[in-house]
Design an enzyme around this catalytic site. Structure first.
Site, PDB file in Angstrom:
ATOM      1  N   ARG A 109      78.285   7.258  33.951  1.00  0.00           N
ATOM      2  CA  ARG A 109      78.395   6.048  33.122  1.00  0.00           C
ATOM      3  C   ARG A 109      77.639   6.178  31.795  1.00  0.00           C
ATOM      4  O   ARG A 109      77.049   5.223  31.301  1.00  0.00           O
ATOM      5  CB  ARG A 109      77.918   4.811  33.888  1.00  0.00           C
ATOM      6  CG  ARG A 109      78.764   4.511  35.129  1.00  0.00           C
ATOM      7  CD  ARG A 109      78.333   3.226  35.825  1.00  0.00           C
ATOM      8  NE  ARG A 109      79.201   2.965  36.954  1.00  0.00           N
ATOM      9  CZ  ARG A 109      78.996   3.409  38.183  1.00  0.00           C
ATOM     10  NH1 ARG A 109      77.930   4.170  38.441  1.00  0.00           N
ATOM     11  NH2 ARG A 109      79.839   3.125  39.154  1.00  0.00           N
ATOM     12  N   TYR A 149      91.478   8.458  36.575  1.00  0.00           N
ATOM     13  CA  TYR A 149      92.284   9.060  35.513  1.00  0.00           C
ATOM     14  C   TYR A 149      93.307   8.126  34.870  1.00  0.00           C
ATOM     15  O   TYR A 149      93.852   8.444  33.821  1.00  0.00           O
ATOM     16  CB  TYR A 149      92.957  10.327  36.047  1.00  0.00           C
ATOM     17  CG  TYR A 149      91.934  11.399  36.346  1.00  0.00           C
ATOM     18  CD1 TYR A 149      91.406  12.178  35.320  1.00  0.00           C
ATOM     19  CD2 TYR A 149      91.456  11.589  37.635  1.00  0.00           C
ATOM     20  CE1 TYR A 149      90.444  13.137  35.582  1.00  0.00           C
ATOM     21  CE2 TYR A 149      90.486  12.546  37.899  1.00  0.00           C
ATOM     22  CZ  TYR A 149      89.984  13.319  36.879  1.00  0.00           C
ATOM     23  OH  TYR A 149      89.017  14.249  37.137  1.00  0.00           O
TER      24      TYR A 149
END
Length: 409
Positions: A90, A123
């Protein structure tokens, strides 16, 4: 914190690969397998993210060719070796690698990027759509029978040593590549990886075993499998774990299935990666005894919308204007007129009114013919702007043969 992203240097491979291994559970590779993976690594196409002297991210690709609907081959980037250290999640590391990688793939002139996802949810935000599925199954061999096609009895099944498997089996695989969308042409070295019998891949099973199907002195199929021994009070309960089955014709395929379903001291045949239209399902007497599960397989990303849509053919004639959204690769955004049929296609920018509105992710999902535009429209992911355009395009994008990706990327 500053992360440096750069192309991998050969001197950095050990640390880069160690970080990748840790990200996928930390089980070390045997020296033989690690050496082969290093040998096939394309350093110019491999990215490494560094926090000082620590490698905290990896992403690689290979210049490959994939079969598309119509039987032609399209250039693609086989995306692989993607990882981010658990200490650096992150923080934009993955996004920066995906950004650099797609820019590079575009510069290399490859209209498609294809991957198999360890976590599919990752994805979609980079424009990848789930374009092919696979099935897994556990066939209860004590409770089912096979209905064999004509000619099965003329097929000879022969065991061969592991050292001979590559030379005997790869020509069969190569003959299957044009048959099914999603099949990938092997690069040098990748063939050896398919037959490498590394100790860490056994996990309590036997060594990798190979049998051939032969007709008229010619190899027409093969099966790669391992045996997992098992026992209970009532007797043997072993499992045959199939790695791959390929065959040129129905009789050879059926003969291979009959063989693996009748191996002594076993009662289950496990299929871990097979196409959703795999013929064994039509040979078996009771599909309920097979515990069939469906899972996503290949994920496709159109890097260049026009070139990608021109690289395949279409099952029925189509003339449709697509309004494409693609925030991550904005060069794809806008309206594209696709015209095509079973002989070829053209896809060019246009100012004409749009017939369908969708994102590049939906185009990736339907590209190989494994999903339909109508299915995605029902989920609200495709909008029909001209009456009748959805049905026309949905049929045209389809494939008579389900896409499948047996080649590990």
């Amino acid at each position: 914190m500053t992360i440096e992203l750069r192309v991998l240097r050969p001197s950095e491979w050990d640390e880069w690969y160690q970080g990748l291994t840790l990200a996928f559970g930390g089980i070390p590779q045997s020296p033989e397998k690690a050496a082969l993976i290093r040998e096939i690594t394309d350093f110019d196409r491999s990215l490494a993210a560094w926090d000082g002297a620590e490698c905290v991210g990896s992403a690689g690709s290979f210049g490959m060719q994939v079969t598309v609907p119509g039987g032609g081959l399209a250039p693609m980037a086989g995306v692989t070796m993607v990882s981010v250290s658990s200490t650096h999640r992150r923080r934009g590391v993955l996004t920066s690698m995906m950004r650099r990688q797609l820019d590079d793939i575009r510069a290399w002139g490859e209209p498609l990027a294809v991957l198999t996802a360890s976590e599919p949810v990752i994805y979609g935000r980079f424009g990848y759509g789930a374009a092919a599925s696979l099935i897994r199954a556990d066939i209860d061999t004590a409770r089912v029978r096979l209905e064999l096609p004509e000619g099965t009895e003329s097929v000879r099944i022969r065991k061969i040593p592991a050292k001979d498997a590559l030379a005997e089996c790869e020509p069969v695989y190569a003959r299957q590549v044009p048959v099914r969308p999603g099949m990938i042409v092997r690069l040098p070295g990748w063939d050896r990886l398919q037959y490498l019998d590394a100790p860490e891949d056994r996990q309590g099973t036997s060594h990798l075993q190979t049998v051939l199907a032969e007709r008229d002195g010619r190899t027409t199929g093969y099966a790669l499998f391992r045996i997992r021994p098992g026992w209970e009070d009532a007797g043997p309960k072993g499992r045959v774990e199939i790695q791959d089955i390929q065959a040129d014709d129905p009789a050879s395929y059926a003969a291979l299935c009959r063989y693996v379903l009748s191996i002594d001291l076993t009662s289950v045949v496990s299929m871990s990666n097979r196409p959703v239209d795999d013929p064994w399902q039509s040979l078996i007497s009771d599909i309920r005894r097979c515990n069939v599960r469906v899972q996503d397989s290949l994920h496709v990303r159109l890097v260049e919308v026009g070139a990608a849509l021109e690289a395949r053919t279409y099952r029925t004639p189509v003339d449709v204007v697509l309004e494409v959204a693609d925030a991550f690769c904005p060069w794809n955004e806008g309206r594209w007129r696709l015209t095509g049929d079973a002989k070829g296609a053209s896809c060019e920018r246009t100012s004409d009114a749009a017939d369908l509105s969708l994102s590049v992710r939906e185009l990736g999902a339907v590209y190989l013919g494994g999903s339909s535009l109508a299915e995605l429209a029902a989920a609200g992911r495709v909008r029909e702007l001209r009456r009748g355009a959805l049905a026309e395009a949905s049929v045209a994008f389809g494939s008579d043969t389900a896409p499948w990706g047996p080649h590990d990327i």
